[in-house]
Design an enzyme around this catalytic site. Structure first.
Site, mmCIF file in Angstrom:
data_model
loop_
_atom_site.group_PDB
_atom_site.id
_atom_site.type_symbol
_atom_site.label_atom_id
_atom_site.label_comp_id
_atom_site.label_asym_id
_atom_site.label_seq_id
_atom_site.Cartn_x
_atom_site.Cartn_y
_atom_site.Cartn_z
ATOM 1 N N ASP A 40 70.820 27.295 37.780
ATOM 2 C CA ASP A 40 71.531 28.384 38.442
ATOM 3 C C ASP A 40 70.507 29.316 39.064
ATOM 4 O O ASP A 40 69.417 29.521 38.529
ATOM 5 C CB ASP A 40 72.439 29.133 37.460
ATOM 6 N N ASP A 45 80.825 35.260 35.770
ATOM 7 C CA ASP A 45 79.735 35.638 34.875
ATOM 8 C C ASP A 45 80.126 36.950 34.211
ATOM 9 O O ASP A 45 80.043 38.018 34.820
ATOM 10 C CB ASP A 45 78.445 35.781 35.687
ATOM 11 N N GLU A 65 79.276 39.177 30.947
ATOM 12 C CA GLU A 65 78.269 39.319 29.890
ATOM 13 C C GLU A 65 77.848 40.776 29.796
ATOM 14 O O GLU A 65 78.499 41.672 30.335
ATOM 15 C CB GLU A 65 77.075 38.424 30.198
#
Length: 270
Positions: free
Chosen positions: A69, A158, A160
């Protein structure tokens, strides 16, 4: 007069100590100046700081497929070198919040495709700035869409640690779950696909209360820099992808797809 001078000296010293403490990173007096600039976040930015880092896995297993990534931190990526090293799939950061687009997106997204990889895009969520639906729209409108060409993976959320402030973006677990659901519902309405969820178990437990409601529909991309993926968040019996290191060859962030290459293609096909 001597006692008065003693009290003044002590008071000045106390003020100096308090002033020093308020300037230390991570203390209650830390300011926004301690945070990185908006837009600089990337997959796994907080993994080492919160979960630590163990050894790298002992080698690629036959049933796993290597991937990477990338974000603006990698700049222009050497895709031929990655392809020749055995990397067969990639995720590229497209957006963050509703205020940032990756300036290296064309080279990274098109370059991975041109070399032969199956590739997708991800969105770094900032649940404290705008709604989940608004961020899903921004993502889809700026590279996060999906096409049924067998080479495009569904978009990834994403979600987090917040690199700019409170770890859970100031939200309660129930409010965080509602925000994630808002994003996922809008993404599916726009693309017809269930988005991948990228997270770390420790963050998920802390910030969603270990919510188990997404495992039946959304593939899990787990972050853990160690020899195994470890305990997964509630609702998932197995991970689809595993980000296992931030210090791999050529590009730091390396991942393993939990299956052979044909399973990567199957996820892309839908």
């Amino acid at each position: 007069m001597r006692p008065r001078r003693s009290r003044l000296t002590f008071g000045a010293a106390l003020l100096a100590v308090l002033s020093l403490l308020l300037t230390l990173p991570g203390t209650a007096g830390a300011t926004d100046a301690d945070a990185p600039p908006r837009g600089s976040a990337y997959l796994g930015m907080g993994v080492i700081a919160h979960d630590g880092q163990g050894g790298l896995p002992p080698g690629t297993r036959n049933a796993q497929t290597e991937g990477v990534d990338v974000s603006s931190h990698q700049g222009n990526v050497d895709w031929p070198a990655l392809w020749n090293s055995g990397v067969k799939w990639a995720y590229v950061k497209a957006t963050e919040g509703t205020y940032y687009k990756n300036p290296y997106f064309p080279q990274q997204y098109n370059g991975s495709y041109d070399i032969g990889m199956v590739r997708g895009t991800y969105h770094f969520a900032t649940p404290d700035t705008t709604t989940g639906a608004a961020q899903a729209d921004y993502f889809v409108n700026n590279g996060g869409g999906w096409t049924p060409d067998g080479r495009t993976l569904p978009g990834a959320l994403d979600i987090e640690w917040n690199p700019y402030g409170d770890a859970c973006y100031g939200k309660t677990p129930s409010a965080m779950v509602a925000w994630i659901r808002d994003f996922l519902n809008r993404y599916k309405a726009r693309t017809g696909r269930d988005a991948v969820i990228y997270t770390a178990t420790s963050w998920w437990v802390q910030c969603t209360g270990d919510h188990a409601g997404f495992g039946a529909s959304n593939p899990l991309w787990i972050a853990r820099y160690n020899t195994t993926p470890g305990t997964l968040p509630a609702g998932w019996a197995v991970q689809t992808m595993w980000q296992y290191t931030s210090s791999g060859p050529i590009v730091g962030d390396h991942n393993r797809f939990n299956g052979a290459y044909d399973r990567v293609v199957a996820l892309a096909t839908g």
